[in-house]
Design a protein around this motif. Structure first.
Motif, PDB file in Angstrom:
ATOM      1  N   PRO A   1      37.894  39.960  34.157  1.00  0.00           N
ATOM      2  CA  PRO A   1      37.044  40.199  35.333  1.00  0.00           C
ATOM      3  C   PRO A   1      36.820  38.917  36.134  1.00  0.00           C
ATOM      4  O   PRO A   1      36.593  37.852  35.565  1.00  0.00           O
ATOM      5  N   GLY A   2      36.943  39.043  37.438  1.00  0.00           N
ATOM      6  CA  GLY A   2      36.749  37.904  38.332  1.00  0.00           C
ATOM      7  C   GLY A   2      38.013  37.125  38.633  1.00  0.00           C
ATOM      8  O   GLY A   2      38.033  36.344  39.590  1.00  0.00           O
ATOM      9  N   ASP A   3      39.060  37.306  37.827  1.00  0.00           N
ATOM     10  CA  ASP A   3      40.334  36.643  38.126  1.00  0.00           C
ATOM     11  C   ASP A   3      40.898  37.178  39.434  1.00  0.00           C
ATOM     12  O   ASP A   3      40.619  38.310  39.830  1.00  0.00           O
ATOM     13  N   ARG A   4      41.717  36.378  40.077  1.00  0.00           N
ATOM     14  CA  ARG A   4      42.316  36.777  41.346  1.00  0.00           C
ATOM     15  C   ARG A   4      43.779  37.142  41.140  1.00  0.00           C
ATOM     16  O   ARG A   4      44.543  36.364  40.585  1.00  0.00           O
ATOM     17  N   ILE A   5      44.119  38.335  41.646  1.00  0.00           N
ATOM     18  CA  ILE A   5      45.483  38.847  41.581  1.00  0.00           C
ATOM     19  C   ILE A   5      45.978  38.951  43.015  1.00  0.00           C
ATOM     20  O   ILE A   5      45.350  39.621  43.843  1.00  0.00           O
ATOM     21  N   ALA A   6      47.082  38.300  43.320  1.00  0.00           N
ATOM     22  CA  ALA A   6      47.646  38.369  44.660  1.00  0.00           C
ATOM     23  C   ALA A   6      48.760  39.395  44.683  1.00  0.00           C
ATOM     24  O   ALA A   6      49.509  39.538  43.724  1.00  0.00           O
ATOM     25  N   GLY A   7      48.841  40.106  45.785  1.00  0.00           N
ATOM     26  CA  GLY A   7      49.896  41.087  45.936  1.00  0.00           C
ATOM     27  C   GLY A   7      50.519  41.022  47.308  1.00  0.00           C
ATOM     28  O   GLY A   7      49.822  40.846  48.314  1.00  0.00           O
ATOM     29  N   SER A   8      51.836  41.127  47.313  1.00  0.00           N
ATOM     30  CA  SER A   8      52.570  41.147  48.571  1.00  0.00           C
ATOM     31  C   SER A   8      53.890  41.853  48.330  1.00  0.00           C
ATOM     32  O   SER A   8      54.756  41.357  47.610  1.00  0.00           O
ATOM     33  N   MET A   9      54.005  43.021  48.907  1.00  0.00           N
ATOM     34  CA  MET A   9      55.250  43.784  48.794  1.00  0.00           C
ATOM     35  C   MET A   9      55.294  44.787  49.931  1.00  0.00           C
ATOM     36  O   MET A   9      54.305  44.992  50.626  1.00  0.00           O
TER      37      MET A   9
END
Length: 82
Positions: free
Chosen positions: A19-27
């Motif tokens: 919890p609180g971690d950052r997940i980046a997404g780009s597709m």
């Protein structure tokens, strides 16, 4: 969709996402993007959307500035980002 989200959340959790971690997404506009986003929410992590139209140095800046721990993207972009 729920099964796919739970499986994706399990994969992210196995990679250490908390919890609180950052997940980046780009597709591109694919169902996998929705699954990744919902899996991030399922783990109480933070989704950081990265615009595919940005130049690579801009994308790198956003990833570093946000403190992203995991990047989710298509193979071509993931290879360029890493």
């Amino acid at each position: 969709l729920d099964d796919a989200v739970r499986r994706a959340a399990s994969v992210l959790a196995a990679r250490g996402v908390r919890p609180g971690d950052r997940i980046a997404g780009s597709m591109a506009n694919h169902p996998e993007l929705v699954v990744a986003f919902l899996a991030t929410m399922h783990l109480d992590a933070v989704w950081v959307g990265i615009n595919r139209g940005l130049a690579l140095p801009e994308q790198h800046y956003l990833l570093e500035d946000a403190g992203v721990s995991v990047f989710v993207g298509d193979r071509e972009l993931a290879a360029a980002v890493s």
